[in-house]
Design a protein around this motif. Structure first.
Motif, PDB file in Angstrom:
ATOM      1  N   HIS A 163     -65.718 -56.959 156.014  1.00 48.02           N
ATOM      2  CA  HIS A 163     -66.497 -57.512 157.128  1.00 48.02           C
ATOM      3  C   HIS A 163     -65.641 -58.352 158.072  1.00 48.02           C
ATOM      4  CE1 HIS A 163     -70.011 -58.494 159.382  1.00 48.02           C
ATOM      5  NE2 HIS A 163     -69.999 -59.768 159.046  1.00 48.02           N
ATOM      6  N   ILE A 164     -65.288 -59.581 157.716  1.00 53.07           N
ATOM      7  CA  ILE A 164     -64.403 -60.433 158.522  1.00 53.07           C
ATOM      8  C   ILE A 164     -63.497 -61.209 157.578  1.00 53.07           C
ATOM      9  CG2 ILE A 164     -66.099 -60.672 160.392  1.00 53.07           C
ATOM     10  CD1 ILE A 164     -66.536 -63.595 159.366  1.00 53.07           C
ATOM     11  N   LEU A 165     -62.536 -61.922 158.130  1.00 53.03           N
ATOM     12  CA  LEU A 165     -61.675 -62.771 157.308  1.00 53.03           C
ATOM     13  C   LEU A 165     -62.523 -63.703 156.452  1.00 53.03           C
ATOM     14  CD1 LEU A 165     -58.886 -63.928 159.822  1.00 53.03           C
ATOM     15  CD2 LEU A 165     -58.681 -62.187 158.041  1.00 53.03           C
ATOM     16  N   ARG A 187     -66.849 -52.376 156.144  1.00 54.59           N
ATOM     17  CA  ARG A 187     -66.706 -50.923 156.176  1.00 54.59           C
ATOM     18  C   ARG A 187     -65.623 -50.479 155.205  1.00 54.59           C
ATOM     19  NH1 ARG A 187     -68.016 -48.795 161.041  1.00 54.59           N
ATOM     20  NH2 ARG A 187     -68.228 -46.886 159.819  1.00 54.59           N
ATOM     21  N   TYR A 188     -65.727 -49.248 154.753  1.00 55.23           N
ATOM     22  CA  TYR A 188     -64.644 -48.633 153.985  1.00 55.23           C
ATOM     23  C   TYR A 188     -63.663 -47.980 154.958  1.00 55.23           C
ATOM     24  CZ  TYR A 188     -67.260 -49.368 149.679  1.00 55.23           C
ATOM     25  OH  TYR A 188     -67.918 -49.942 148.614  1.00 55.23           O
ATOM     26  N   ASP A 189     -62.384 -48.053 154.619  1.00 49.47           N
ATOM     27  CA  ASP A 189     -61.319 -47.438 155.422  1.00 49.47           C
ATOM     28  C   ASP A 189     -61.264 -47.998 156.840  1.00 49.47           C
ATOM     29  OD1 ASP A 189     -60.733 -45.676 153.232  1.00 49.47           O
ATOM     30  OD2 ASP A 189     -62.453 -44.465 153.841  1.00 49.47           O
ATOM     31  N   ASP A 190     -61.620 -49.258 157.004  1.00 46.60           N
ATOM     32  CA  ASP A 190     -61.536 -49.912 158.308  1.00 46.60           C
ATOM     33  C   ASP A 190     -60.064 -50.074 158.699  1.00 46.60           C
ATOM     34  OD1 ASP A 190     -63.096 -51.632 160.415  1.00 46.60           O
ATOM     35  OD2 ASP A 190     -61.415 -52.894 159.798  1.00 46.60           O
ATOM     36  N   ALA A 191     -59.798 -50.042 160.007  1.00 47.11           N
ATOM     37  CA  ALA A 191     -58.410 -50.134 160.466  1.00 47.11           C
ATOM     38  C   ALA A 191     -57.803 -51.510 160.225  1.00 47.11           C
ATOM     39  CB  ALA A 191     -58.347 -49.801 161.959  1.00 47.11           C
ATOM     40  N   VAL A 192     -58.626 -52.534 160.127  1.00 40.62           N
ATOM     41  CA  VAL A 192     -58.116 -53.901 159.992  1.00 40.62           C
ATOM     42  C   VAL A 192     -58.483 -54.520 158.642  1.00 40.62           C
ATOM     43  CG1 VAL A 192     -58.167 -56.243 160.944  1.00 40.62           C
ATOM     44  CG2 VAL A 192     -58.164 -54.257 162.487  1.00 40.62           C
ATOM     45  N   MET A 193     -59.763 -54.502 158.298  1.00 46.56           N
ATOM     46  CA  MET A 193     -60.218 -55.212 157.108  1.00 46.56           C
ATOM     47  C   MET A 193     -60.104 -54.349 155.850  1.00 46.56           C
ATOM     48  SD  MET A 193     -60.794 -58.130 158.266  1.00 46.56           S
ATOM     49  CE  MET A 193     -61.270 -58.756 156.659  1.00 46.56           C
ATOM     50  N   LEU A 194     -59.960 -55.019 154.708  1.00 42.03           N
ATOM     51  CA  LEU A 194     -59.902 -54.341 153.415  1.00 42.03           C
ATOM     52  C   LEU A 194     -61.292 -53.851 153.012  1.00 42.03           C
ATOM     53  CD1 LEU A 194     -57.650 -56.962 151.581  1.00 42.03           C
ATOM     54  CD2 LEU A 194     -56.919 -54.766 152.545  1.00 42.03           C
ATOM     55  N   ALA A 245     -66.480 -63.470 168.371  1.00 37.48           N
ATOM     56  CA  ALA A 245     -65.138 -64.039 168.438  1.00 37.48           C
ATOM     57  C   ALA A 245     -64.391 -63.902 167.125  1.00 37.48           C
ATOM     58  CB  ALA A 245     -65.216 -65.513 168.845  1.00 37.48           C
ATOM     59  N   VAL A 246     -65.134 -63.846 166.042  1.00 34.47           N
ATOM     60  CA  VAL A 246     -64.536 -63.743 164.716  1.00 34.47           C
ATOM     61  C   VAL A 246     -64.800 -62.352 164.158  1.00 34.47           C
ATOM     62  CG1 VAL A 246     -64.586 -64.606 162.356  1.00 34.47           C
ATOM     63  CG2 VAL A 246     -64.752 -66.200 164.272  1.00 34.47           C
ATOM     64  N   GLY A 247     -63.760 -61.555 164.032  1.00 35.39           N
ATOM     65  CA  GLY A 247     -63.874 -60.227 163.453  1.00 35.39           C
ATOM     66  C   GLY A 247     -63.834 -59.131 164.486  1.00 35.39           C
ATOM     67  N   ARG A 248     -64.870 -59.073 165.339  1.00 37.79           N
ATOM     68  CA  ARG A 248     -64.957 -57.964 166.276  1.00 37.79           C
ATOM     69  C   ARG A 248     -63.878 -58.030 167.340  1.00 37.79           C
ATOM     70  NH1 ARG A 248     -69.623 -55.988 166.073  1.00 37.79           N
ATOM     71  NH2 ARG A 248     -69.335 -56.841 164.002  1.00 37.79           N
ATOM     72  N   ALA A 249     -63.617 -59.213 167.885  1.00 40.14           N
ATOM     73  CA  ALA A 249     -62.593 -59.334 168.931  1.00 40.14           C
ATOM     74  C   ALA A 249     -61.239 -58.871 168.412  1.00 40.14           C
ATOM     75  CB  ALA A 249     -62.519 -60.776 169.427  1.00 40.14           C
ATOM     76  N   GLN A 250     -60.898 -59.249 167.181  1.00 42.16           N
ATOM     77  CA  GLN A 250     -59.606 -58.860 166.626  1.00 42.16           C
ATOM     78  C   GLN A 250     -59.538 -57.350 166.359  1.00 42.16           C
ATOM     79  OE1 GLN A 250     -61.513 -61.555 165.223  1.00 42.16           O
ATOM     80  NE2 GLN A 250     -60.425 -62.871 166.659  1.00 42.16           N
ATOM     81  N   GLN A 251     -60.658 -56.779 165.937  1.00 43.50           N
ATOM     82  CA  GLN A 251     -60.701 -55.335 165.707  1.00 43.50           C
ATOM     83  C   GLN A 251     -60.483 -54.572 167.015  1.00 43.50           C
ATOM     84  OE1 GLN A 251     -64.560 -53.587 165.120  1.00 43.50           O
ATOM     85  NE2 GLN A 251     -63.840 -52.342 163.407  1.00 43.50           N
ATOM     86  N   LEU A 394     -67.713 -49.061 165.961  1.00 43.51           N
ATOM     87  CA  LEU A 394     -66.894 -50.277 165.973  1.00 43.51           C
ATOM     88  C   LEU A 394     -67.547 -51.415 165.195  1.00 43.51           C
ATOM     89  CD1 LEU A 394     -65.642 -50.174 169.656  1.00 43.51           C
ATOM     90  CD2 LEU A 394     -64.170 -50.276 167.654  1.00 43.51           C
ATOM     91  N   SER A 395     -68.678 -51.144 164.577  1.00 33.18           N
ATOM     92  CA  SER A 395     -69.369 -52.176 163.807  1.00 33.18           C
ATOM     93  C   SER A 395     -68.535 -52.610 162.601  1.00 33.18           C
ATOM     94  CB  SER A 395     -70.723 -51.655 163.322  1.00 33.18           C
ATOM     95  OG  SER A 395     -71.330 -52.588 162.454  1.00 33.18           O
ATOM     96  N   ALA A 396     -68.648 -53.881 162.241  1.00 33.31           N
ATOM     97  CA  ALA A 396     -67.985 -54.394 161.037  1.00 33.31           C
ATOM     98  C   ALA A 396     -68.925 -54.414 159.842  1.00 33.31           C
ATOM     99  CB  ALA A 396     -67.461 -55.807 161.302  1.00 33.31           C
ATOM    100  N   HIS A 397     -70.165 -53.927 160.026  1.00 30.98           N
ATOM    101  CA  HIS A 397     -71.156 -53.884 158.949  1.00 30.98           C
ATOM    102  C   HIS A 397     -71.172 -52.507 158.281  1.00 30.98           C
ATOM    103  CE1 HIS A 397     -73.539 -57.615 159.214  1.00 30.98           C
ATOM    104  NE2 HIS A 397     -73.249 -57.599 160.500  1.00 30.98           N
ATOM    105  N   ALA A 398     -71.275 -52.500 156.970  1.00 28.39           N
ATOM    106  CA  ALA A 398     -71.483 -51.249 156.247  1.00 28.39           C
ATOM    107  C   ALA A 398     -72.780 -50.598 156.708  1.00 28.39           C
ATOM    108  CB  ALA A 398     -71.549 -51.523 154.748  1.00 28.39           C
ATOM    109  N   ASP A 399     -72.775 -49.267 156.827  1.00 30.55           N
ATOM    110  CA  ASP A 399     -74.013 -48.556 157.144  1.00 30.55           C
ATOM    111  C   ASP A 399     -74.717 -48.191 155.832  1.00 30.55           C
ATOM    112  OD1 ASP A 399     -72.732 -46.288 156.118  1.00 30.55           O
ATOM    113  OD2 ASP A 399     -72.346 -45.398 158.084  1.00 30.55           O
TER     114      ASP A 399
END
Length: 455
Positions: A163-165, A187-194, A245-251, A394-399
């Motif tokens: 999700h986020i840091l 998310r699984y296999d996200d470009a930034v987050m584990l 500002a936290v999570g989505r902006a960095q993605q 581009l969502s940081a939430h699991a579907d």
């Protein structure tokens, strides 16, 4: 031994997460969030907290987003005296988010009083910067993967949720029961987050359902982003991206860096207009174990945009007609500098308002994505002619499918799974899907109802 769960927020809605574990040994509040969206929800912010803050023994935060942490300064102002447990990255982000939230509330109250567009006389902030600073003293860090004895036979262990840091799943052992709160799953296999870490067992599970009725598009996020930028710049327009500002902006910065590195964005200037997002981006390097980026990749991601820290610089950006990309908080267009950019660019058909995350019912973001042709800001209605685009991938939430994937790691079904943190349709859809596919006993949690958790 009596142990109960009561949802004081985050039930029947996707904001305001506040879940009370009430046991013989102590009362634990999981989440301390703000309500957002519909007026009826926003008004709940101003209501007295449903249980006396001084009666709560501990607060536990699964992550730093304001719908999970943003009420904390008010809770402490009104009598809570315990510590606030969270992961180290969540503590760092709360120091950014809560200070910024207080600053915005003070400024918005001052403007409302100056221009007379508030129904409250005088308009007051929910909490002040001074009260936010005081709340930060209560933060107590606990690393993921380490079990802590909280006293009274209560033990807490965090696992990374993606999700986020700093985002975590919280696992409690207390009174001969194991209770797990999923927090917001990534998310699984996200470009930034584990990937979210698996959980193997729970007697009771409290599960988020933000996207419980949806499956994200599987399109490459960078490709989808490029298509919107190329189309907008081609007609001489500006892309305004309201982003958390936290999570989505960095993605988004990472995907733009990928496109820049491939030579596909040319000389299109990119601006990050949010001091809070700038500070949060700097934390990527400090918490390198929380994401996939290498040291060089982290540095390149952070350097792809020009940072705009001052109000004067933000105003100059709004006044500049040059085609560009502006990333600015907040993600649902509920406040902050992005409103001034929507005011400046929203009335021109050449421009695009690009939304990348969940838009709660009743927020400006939800209305714009639904096709609203005017929007109320600063006490006035403003016309919208720009294209409004929503990129769900581009969502940081699991579907829904990713939530089911996370649940598949459980070695046995929980006795009961409580569905929370979702709009009613999403929560019910997820409850039905878990019941049908896994055969688990599921309940969509009702606001304020007390659920007994049998031993």
């Amino acid at each position: 031994m009596a142990l109960s769960l009561q949802c004081l927020g985050g039930a029947g809605t996707v904001t305001g997460s506040r879940h009370l574990l009430d046991g013989k040994s102590q009362r634990i509040l999981v989440g301390c969030g703000l309500f957002q969206g519909l007026k009826a929800m926003r008004e709940r912010i101003l209501a007295p907290f449903p249980t006396p803050p001084k009666s709560i023994g501990r607060v536990v935060l699964t992550h730093a987003h304001l719908d999970h942490s943003g009420y904390l300064p008010r809770l402490i102002r009104d009598g809570y005296r315990g510590e606030v447990l969270c992961t180290p990255a969540t503590a760092d982000l709360c120091r950014i988010l809560l200070r910024d939230a207080a600053h915005l509330q003070e400024r918005e109250a001052e403007q409302a009083n100056r221009y007379g567009y508030s129904k409250h006389h005088p308009a007051l902030p929910l909490y002040t910067v001074q009260e936010a600073e005081r709340s930060l003293l209560a933060l107590a860090s606990q690393a993921a993967g380490v079990e802590r004895d909280l006293g009274g036979g209560v033990h807490l262990r965090f696992a990374r949720a993606g999700h986020i840091l700093g985002a975590a799943t919280a696992r409690f052992r207390l009174e001969a029961r194991t209770v797990v709160f999923s927090g917001d799953l990534g998310r699984y296999d996200d470009a930034v987050m584990l990937d979210p870490e698996p959980v193997r067992d729970a007697d009771y599970l409290v599960l988020e359902s933000t996207y419980g009725d949806r499956v994200h598009e599987r399109t490459d996020p960078a490709e989808a982003l490029f298509a919107v930028v190329e189309r907008t710049i081609g007609r001489g327009g500006t892309v305004v991206i309201p982003a958390f500002a936290v999570g989505r902006a960095q993605q988004i910065l990472h995907h733009l860096w990928r496109l820049k590195a491939a030579g596909r964005l040319g000389l299109v200037p990119i601006f990050l207009d949010s001091p809070m997002a700038i500070d949060a981006t700097d934390l990527l390097a400090r918490h390198a174990d929380e994401h996939r980026l290498s040291k060089d990749g982290c540095g390149a991601t952070c350097a792809v945009a020009q940072y705009v820290r001052t109000v004067e610089g933000s105003k100059a950006l709004s006044a500049n007609a040059m085609p560009k990309i502006i990333i600015s908080a907040s993600g649902m267009a509920s406040g902050g500098r992005v409103l001034h950019h929507i005011k400046a660019f929203g009335g021109d058909r050449r421009n695009t308002l690009l939304f990348t995350g969940f838009q709660a019912v009743g927020t400006r973001g939800a209305k714009l994505v639904a096709g609203a042709r005017e929007i109320k800001m600063f006490g006035q209605w403003w016309p919208i002619r720009a294209a409004a685009v929503h990129l769900s991938m581009l969502s940081a939430h699991a579907d829904a499918e990713e939530i089911l994937r996370w649940l598949s790691a459980f070695e046995a079904p929980p006795r009961e799974t409580f569905i929370v943190h979702g709009e009613p349709a999403a929560s019910e859809a997820l409850r039905d899907r878990i019941s049908r596919q896994l055969g688990w006993r599921c309940t969509v949690a009702e606001p304020f109802r007390r659920y007994e958790l049998a031993a």
